[in-house]
Write an enzyme that holds these catalytic residues in place. Structure first.
Site, PDB file in Angstrom:
ATOM      1  N   GLN A   1     -10.687 -18.822   3.894  1.00 51.20           N
ATOM      2  CA  GLN A   1     -10.768 -20.290   3.632  1.00 51.20           C
ATOM      3  C   GLN A   1     -11.763 -20.993   4.959  1.00 51.20           C
ATOM      4  O   GLN A   1     -12.550 -21.787   4.646  1.00 51.20           O
ATOM      5  CB  GLN A   1      -9.521 -20.755   3.597  1.00 51.20           C
ATOM      6  CG  GLN A   1      -8.699 -20.663   2.386  1.00 51.20           C
ATOM      7  CD  GLN A   1      -9.439 -21.247   1.250  1.00 51.20           C
ATOM      8  OE1 GLN A   1      -9.569 -22.678   0.965  1.00 51.20           O
ATOM      9  NE2 GLN A   1     -10.186 -20.531   0.118  1.00 51.20           N
TER      10      GLN A   1
ATOM     11  N   THR B   1      -8.483 -19.981  -3.253  1.00 51.99           N
ATOM     12  CA  THR B   1      -7.655 -20.279  -2.077  1.00 51.99           C
ATOM     13  C   THR B   1      -6.971 -19.162  -1.630  1.00 51.99           C
ATOM     14  O   THR B   1      -6.361 -19.016  -0.695  1.00 51.99           O
ATOM     15  CB  THR B   1      -6.966 -21.483  -2.191  1.00 51.99           C
ATOM     16  OG1 THR B   1      -6.502 -21.568  -3.562  1.00 51.99           O
ATOM     17  CG2 THR B   1      -7.935 -22.690  -1.916  1.00 51.99           C
TER      18      THR B   1
ATOM     19  N   LYS C   1      -5.619 -13.008   6.217  1.00 48.55           N
ATOM     20  CA  LYS C   1      -7.149 -12.515   5.382  1.00 48.55           C
ATOM     21  C   LYS C   1      -7.328 -13.528   4.633  1.00 48.55           C
ATOM     22  O   LYS C   1      -8.530 -13.983   4.733  1.00 48.55           O
ATOM     23  CB  LYS C   1      -6.613 -11.143   4.755  1.00 48.55           C
ATOM     24  CG  LYS C   1      -7.809 -10.785   4.282  1.00 48.55           C
ATOM     25  CD  LYS C   1      -7.799  -9.462   3.346  1.00 48.55           C
ATOM     26  CE  LYS C   1      -7.712  -8.176   4.510  1.00 48.55           C
ATOM     27  NZ  LYS C   1      -7.887  -6.783   3.655  1.00 48.55           N
TER      28      LYS C   1
ATOM     29  N   GLY D   1      -2.011 -26.477   6.081  1.00 48.93           N
ATOM     30  CA  GLY D   1      -3.451 -26.105   5.305  1.00 48.93           C
ATOM     31  C   GLY D   1      -4.570 -25.780   6.294  1.00 48.93           C
ATOM     32  O   GLY D   1      -4.355 -26.361   7.184  1.00 48.93           O
TER      33      GLY D   1
ATOM     34  N   GLY E   1      -7.689 -24.842   4.772  1.00 43.80           N
ATOM     35  CA  GLY E   1      -8.927 -24.791   3.750  1.00 43.80           C
ATOM     36  C   GLY E   1     -10.008 -26.032   4.089  1.00 43.80           C
ATOM     37  O   GLY E   1     -11.191 -25.866   3.873  1.00 43.80           O
ATOM     38  N   GLU E   2      -9.255 -27.076   4.624  1.00 45.07           N
ATOM     39  CA  GLU E   2     -10.209 -28.287   4.805  1.00 45.07           C
ATOM     40  C   GLU E   2     -10.567 -28.429   6.277  1.00 45.07           C
ATOM     41  O   GLU E   2     -11.646 -28.970   6.760  1.00 45.07           O
ATOM     42  CB  GLU E   2      -9.710 -29.531   4.085  1.00 45.07           C
ATOM     43  CG  GLU E   2      -9.713 -29.374   2.753  1.00 45.07           C
ATOM     44  CD  GLU E   2      -9.500 -30.830   1.927  1.00 45.07           C
ATOM     45  OE1 GLU E   2      -8.648 -31.517   2.634  1.00 45.07           O
ATOM     46  OE2 GLU E   2      -9.643 -30.731   0.766  1.00 45.07           O
TER      47      GLU E   2
ATOM     48  N   ARG F   1       2.109 -21.964  10.372  1.00 47.01           N
ATOM     49  CA  ARG F   1       2.290 -20.403  10.199  1.00 47.01           C
ATOM     50  C   ARG F   1       1.123 -20.121   9.016  1.00 47.01           C
ATOM     51  O   ARG F   1       0.830 -20.939   8.055  1.00 47.01           O
ATOM     52  CB  ARG F   1       3.579 -20.269   9.518  1.00 47.01           C
ATOM     53  CG  ARG F   1       3.661 -18.833   8.905  1.00 47.01           C
ATOM     54  CD  ARG F   1       5.265 -18.280   8.350  1.00 47.01           C
ATOM     55  NE  ARG F   1       5.990 -18.301   9.575  1.00 47.01           N
ATOM     56  CZ  ARG F   1       7.177 -18.488   9.420  1.00 47.01           C
ATOM     57  NH1 ARG F   1       8.012 -18.925   8.494  1.00 47.01           N
ATOM     58  NH2 ARG F   1       8.083 -18.390  10.562  1.00 47.01           N
TER      59      ARG F   1
ATOM     60  N   ALA G   1      -1.172 -24.615  -0.199  1.00 47.99           N
ATOM     61  CA  ALA G   1      -0.579 -23.310   0.230  1.00 47.99           C
ATOM     62  C   ALA G   1       0.752 -23.897   0.942  1.00 47.99           C
ATOM     63  O   ALA G   1       1.667 -23.376   0.257  1.00 47.99           O
ATOM     64  CB  ALA G   1      -1.335 -22.852   1.405  1.00 47.99           C
TER      65      ALA G   1
END
Lengths: 735, 316, 213
Positions: free
Chosen positions: A628, A473, A623, A692, A694-695, A618, A515
């Site tokens: 993700q 991640t 990158k 987040g 990633g999901e 934020r 994160a």
């Protein structure tokens, strides 16, 4: 540090290092094969022996007899562990089924023995010599057939089974335009590239596990409970994790059996789950059957929204929370959601990337597409009309930030949505039928308490220690960026150490909370270190500036390392949260755009273009965050087009339990992907003002693909995956 | 994996002699299927005879104007051969539609022909499978059968043959050259190479124990347009749901062979007479007597539609 | 719903032992345990010598040892990964005599005299290969587990295109293949990345090849 009021300006807002698309700092190790994963730690313990697991050949029943004679006599065998010999074991709080079965068997490929030998080849061969006779019990393996027995699941982590606002039934019945449709999503497997693996070594009554795990503190606690030893006697170390996606949130059989095997063998033991064994031995995303009802006025205002979901799990398990997003995503005065849970004797269901929302949006966002068509509205316009800036179940509670409409509209402009033909089945490109689809993305933001320790040495190097994990991640990098920003040093002056239970307890990696939560913990520790530095230097903490590797106060300026000239400075703190998440609904939003081609003759479906627009607070490192999102889009494309664990309803197991049978996307399936992050901060989430992604990235993708297939062909598929056999009879005739 | 002894041989004669003096021996070349199966103890040889370095790695012109492909020629090299690309495009296309670049670099011509089914029940040693353990039953029947055979199957087995290369070889009328332990050579038409499952699905080919494939011979080129359309859920690195290999001549005549529908590459020469009448007519004869399951019935319309697309593509 | 009992009646022979109790079919002893009174002999071993990353290595191995396990467990070259051990993922890709292969589906003893290049042979953190640098620059990895295999494959793929080896997406079999994103995607498809870094990986390879992705 306690975060109780919205963040104001703080050192992170300098954005000298945070917010920059820096290369990930673990890159040189990972690309040269020098980052050590769990099974590869030859250096950590001498004389490692190899363990190989024996799995149950039946799904439910009991072991009638087990004969270990041949296995024991096989070359190189050192020890064999079974439930009979393992001593008393408890079940971990996070495990639904026991990690070591026997005599009762709860699911297919449940571990029932471990054979430890001098070499991998010897352990594997001897494992096949364990002779087992089973008494097969009757089990329930088919969700559709178990619906009658489904119950209302108890409230877990504050998630209730049923919600209701207004009078859904009456409003739906009265709605001029209605949709009532049933959708299914299949069981999915994480299929991370690194199989679950552990090396265990005992020193007296102290156990060290070098393992591959997303949640270090949870797993220390569960291992302690399972083995019946104090938590303090266990150390977990998991610095590199070859993918998790929720499949490594908890201890699995490799960890427990390595520990038991090492005890039995009297030396370190390493165990990895063989790939064909992983699917049925570990957890999976459970299948769902969902019913969605939408009622709207003729001009497209939703007046009734209802979402019901059925899923199954082993006794004591929980539901797939597929209705979660429907409670928050769209306006509508009359609402209902409900979940029901059936007992199934398949392997254990549990979290996989965006549990709840991922399968929930697979259904809801097709329903929205269908309803828009019924209304004669563009699907983007229909969603925009039904935006809400408050929690629709509790209107006094605003969203902290909600820019879904902007995501949809920005994406539409970028993607060329205006070129989409609203009438399905009209666009051709040679032999391909071409269509575009859109879906909203939604995933709640979660914050979790997270701690870190930071050390400053006399050379000015800042070392961060936290049990946070990096499962691909970018944790290493964003934590380094946070520490660098806070301490005013360049990135190469920060060392990050993760994944060791000897470090302060972090939020861990899950639920896309990692994160924001873990960097907020590092923020807290760095704030403390800044105070310590100021104090050490005799500076006034209030006006001390950390920049360019220096500490400045008034006219005084010294290099940072000076503060540690007579000894390392160490600070430790955690970030804890007040009630902002109750006052504000904190969520992440996005829009997915997909163009597909469907072969006019064969029905083969290929994704041609993909775009995601995300509004997620934020972005700490654009990158890494982009990666993700593209990764999640890829997994979403898999869910749309190919991923399905095939259930053998007679024998009760997932049949396609390897990477040949369970197809995940390959390079050729995925086009160039575009990602846009809307520029925003959310001061209610933490001093990092982040959330987040990633999901969020997987949420809605599959529906966007399915909607694109519909737009291309005019064939609506409501049962995932959308494969050509579901299209073939409905495609237009060909010459 | 059961332990085994290992020897490497330099000549076909040494290979067959080694087989004759060993118990439970197997030849190994690329190993991409055999080792896969040995890890799961589906194959349990006691002795491995490494034939990978036999000098059977050449592709040579035959006096009949065709090509003789050594048994050890790697799939990559066969697909890349200039003559194959020019004159037997169907073979090159079928080869590169299969597996992955890494696997094609190892897999041999003989090994590709001899690879075993990818039926998931065959691969799971806890499950009954008549091919793996004769008499144990067939779990695929009544189970997960979306990928299975729709024609030529039996009450004992509904497995498909997974090779793409063999589909092209069948359309090209390849013959297989072998040598047995006594040094006797013979040729087998590919049409006669695969055995119907019947009651003995564990017996898969016409080869006798210890008989070594030495080459595959292609007759002289037949011209025409060569099209291989492999249909799969993901775009690459997957076995076929179905595959259609066709050679179509300017006058509309041609040849058609199918993959993914039966225990062998499926070709019915009589059906090819229907080519001028189109895909529907060809498929009706090609798949006459098909007995699909509920889960794989889609393969019938899929074959017809894919063939129609292939014929349209061949016509340009 | 169907139960195992119903199944037995309709599919005679599938469960040899009947519904209530079965001896799982494949683990019926092939020879009685009692027949073996003394410990089994050590498994057959064989000597093999090959060159790994330019260094000659001599090993005596259990014949069953895969090239992958020889590298990881015996030579401690753990950059080459075991993702599936069955040729289904590509994480174990190494370059042998100039060709990329799955080291999991290859016996170590069959590689006598071969020249093997692993990820460690391409570059080190201090001296990275251009492909490794490009992967870092384009973020062509996430968890990192498939990455060494992706990079070994990528290096070999560019050579394969140069050598004129066709792929499934090569439009004209008789013309030399070109480095295009389409070609790279097809040729890289034997390397699965579950994190889904594909789009970035193709950018990285294109960068090294000097073409636009």
């Amino acid at each position: 540090m306690k975060f109780e009021t919205p963040a104001t300006t703080n050192p992170i807002d300098q954005l000298k290092i945070i917010g920059k698309p820096t290369n990930r700092i673990d890159g040189p190790l990972k690309t040269t094969g020098t980052a050590p994963y769990a099974y590869e730690r030859h250096d950590v313990a001498a004389n490692q022996a190899y363990g190989y697991i024996v799995g149950s050949a039946i799904a439910k029943g009991r072991i009638a007899s087990m004969n270990l004679d041949e296995a024991r006599a096989a070359p190189g065998v050192i020890a064999i562990v079974t439930a009979d010999t393992a001593g008393k074991l408890a079940k971990g709080d996070f495990n639904t089924a026991k990690l070591l079965g026997g005599p009762a068997v709860d699911h297919y490929h449940q571990a029932i023995a471990l054979v430890v030998a001098e070499s991998f080849e010897q352990a594997r061969a001897a494992a096949s010599l364990v002779r087992v006779e089973y008494a097969r019990g009757k089990g329930k393996f088919e969700l559709a057939a178990a619906l009658d027995t489904a119950i209302t699941p108890p409230t877990v982590f504050g998630t209730v089974a049923d919600t209701s606002v207004g009078d859904f039934a009456a409003a739906f019945a009265a709605a001029p335009v209605q949709l009532d449709a049933r959708y299914t999503t299949p069981d999915h497997t994480h299929a991370m590239m690194e199989p679950h693996a552990s090396i265990a070594a005992w020193a007296g009554d102290k156990l060290t596990l070098w393992t591959s795990n997303q949640m270090i503190a949870w797993s220390v606690g569960d291992m302690a409970k399972t083995l019946g030893i104090p938590k303090e006697n266990i150390r977990l170390d998991s610095p590199y994790i070859g993918g998790g996606f929720g499949g490594k949130l908890f201890n699995r059989a490799d960890a427990l059996l390595a520990a038991l095997g090492a005890k039995a063998a009297g030396r370190p033991v390493k165990v990895a789950l063989p790939r064909p064994f992983m699917t049925n031995n570990t957890t999976h995303r459970p299948a769902t059957i969902q019913r969605i009802r939408l009622g709207a006025t003729a001009d497209g205002k939703i007046t009734a929204i209802g979402h019901e979901s059925w899923s199954g799990d082993l006794p004591g398990g929980g539901p797939e929370v597929a209705v979660a997003q429907t409670r928050l995503l769209y306006a509508g005065a009359n609402r209902m959601t409900a979940m029901r849970l059936a007992v199934l004797d398949l392997p254990e269901g549990n979290a996989m990337r965006a549990p709840g929302e991922a399968p929930g949006l697979m259904a809801l966002e097709i329903a929205m597409d269908e309803m828009a068509e019924k209304l004669g509205l563009d699907p983007i316009e229909f969603r925009v009309i039904n935006d809400t800036q408050v929690d629709p179940e509790k209107p006094s509670r605003p969203f902290s930030q909600r820019r879904l409409n902007e995501c949809l509209q920005t994406g539409a402009a970028k993607f060329g949505w205006s070129k989409r033909n609203a009438k399905a089945g009209q666009t051709r490109d040679g032999r391909w039928l071409v269509g575009m689809g859109v879906a909203a993305a939604f995933r709640n933001n979660l914050n979790a308490t997270s701690a870190a320790r930071v050390r400053l040495d006399k050379s000015g190097v800042v070392t961060v220690e936290t049990d946070m994990t990096d499962i691909g991640t970018g944790s290493y990098t964003i934590i380094a960026q946070t520490a660098a920003e806070m301490m005013g040093v360049p990135l190469d002056k920060v060392v990050v150490k993760l994944g060791d239970s000897a470090f302060p307890v972090s939020a861990g990696s899950g639920g896309q909370w990692g994160a924001n939560s873990s960097t907020a913990g590092v923020y807290a520790a760095c704030a403390k270190l800044r105070e310590a530095v100021a104090q050490k230097l005799g500076f006034n903490a209030a006006d001390t500036v950390f920049a360019g590797g220096k500490v400045k106060s008034g006219r005084r300026s010294v290099v940072l390392g000076e503060a540690a000239s007579d000894g390392e400075l160490v600070a430790e703190d955690m970030m804890e949260y007040g009630d902002l998440a109750e006052k504000y609904q904190q969520s992440t939003f996005g829009a997915h755009f997909v163009e597909v081609g469907v072969h006019a003759a064969t029905g083969e479906i290929r994704v041609r273009r993909m775009l995601a627009v995300c509004a997620a607070g934020r972005i700490l490192n654009p990158k890494a965050a982009r990666s993700q999102v593209i990764g999640a889009m890829t997994m979403g494309a898999g869910a749309a087009l190919m991923e399905e664990l095939a259930v053998d309803k007679r024998f009760g197991f997932f049949v396609n339990h390897d990477l040949a049978g369970y197809e995940v996307p390959v390079h050729a399936d995925i086009p160039h992907q575009d990602v846009i992050f809307l520029d925003e901060t959310d001061p209610t989430t933490s001093p990092m003002k982040a959330k987040g992604v990633g999901e969020l990235g997987i949420c809605g993708v599959a529906a966007a693909v399915a909607n694109a297939v519909y737009n291309a062909t005019g064939v609506r598929v409501r049962n995932y995956p959308v494969t050509l056999d579901k299209l073939i009879d409905k495609l237009p005739d060909i010459a | 994996m059961k332990s085994f002894t290992y020897e490497r041989v330099d000549t076909p004669a040494a290979a067959t002699a080694a087989f004759a003096r060993s118990k439970d021996a197997r030849f190994i070349a690329g190993g991409t299927n055999l080792l896969d199966l040995m890890k799961l103890e589906i194959e349990t040889p006691a002795h491995l005879i490494d034939v990978s370095r036999l000098a059977l790695d050449k592709i040579e012109a035959t006096t009949a104007g065709g090509l003789r492909i050594g048994a050890m020629v790697r799939n990559t090299d066969l697909a890349s051969d200039e003559r194959v690309r020019r004159d037997y495009g169907l073979l090159s296309r079928a080869l590169v539609a299969g597996a992955s670049g890494q696997l094609r670099n190892k897999a041999t011509t003989a090994g590709n022909l001899l690879q075993r089914t990818r039926c998931p029940y065959f691969y799971d040693t806890n499950q009954p499978c008549n091919k793996r353990q004769p008499g144990s039953g067939c779990a695929a029947i009544g189970g997960f059968s979306r990928l299975h055979a729709v024609i030529g199957a039996s009450e004992a087995c509904i497995a498909t043959h997974p090779s793409d290369m063999a589909v092209a070889m069948r359309a090209l009328d390849a013959t297989i050259e072998t040598v047995d332990a006594a040094g006797k050579e013979r040729t087998i038409a590919i049409a006669d190479f695969y055995r119907a499952p019947g009651k003995t699905p564990h017996l898969e080919t016409a080869l006798a124990p210890g008989e070594l494939v030495t080459a595959v011979t292609l007759p002289k080129p037949v011209g025409g347009t060569h099209v291989y359309h492999k249909v799969r859920d993901r775009a690459s690195y997957a076995f076929a749901l179905i595959a259609v290999g066709a050679i179509v001549q300017r006058d509309g005549s041609g040849r058609v062979a199918l993959g993914g529908v039966g225990y062998k590459p499926w070709r019915v020469e009589a059906a090819e007479a229907e080519l001028p009448r189109g895909a529907k007519a060809v498929t009706a004869k090609l798949l006459a007597g098909a007995k699909p399951s509920h889960e794989n019935a889609y393969k019938l319309p899929l074959v017809e539609r894919t063939l129609a697309g292939v014929l349209a593509q061949a016509r340009g | 719903m169907q139960t195992p009992g119903d199944f037995d009646l309709s599919r005679r022979g599938v469960l040899a032992g009947g519904a209530a109790s079965i001896a799982a079919v494949t683990i019926v002893p092939t020879e009685p345990a009692a027949a073996r009174s003394k410990p089994a002999p050590a498994p057959p071993a064989a000597k093999v010598a090959f060159e790994v990353n330019g260094t000659r290595r001599e090993l005596e191995l259990d014949t069953r040892t895969s090239l992958l396990d020889a590298l990881r467990e015996h030579l401690h070259l753990t950059g080459t990964k075991k993702g599936c051990d069955h040729g289904q993922c590509g994480a174990c890709t190494v370059i042998v005599d100039g060709r990329r292969i799955n080291s999991c589906l290859s016996l170590a003893v069959m590689h006598d005299g071969d020249k093997i290049t692993t990820i460690e042979g391409l570059g080190t953190p201090d001296k990275m290969h251009a492909m490794q640098t490009a992967f870092v620059e384009h973020d062509g990895y996430q968890c990192g587990y498939c990455t060494p295999g992706q990079i070994c494959s990528a290096v070999a793929v560019l050579d394969e295109i140069k050598a004129g080896i066709p792929s499934h997406v090569t439009a004209d079999l008789t013309a030399p293949p070109q480095v295009t994103a389409l070609e790279l995607r097809e040729r890289m498809s034997g390397n699965i990345c579950r994190c889904g870094a594909y789009s970035n990986i193709i950018d990285a390879i294109s960068d090294v090849a000097g073409v636009k992705a």
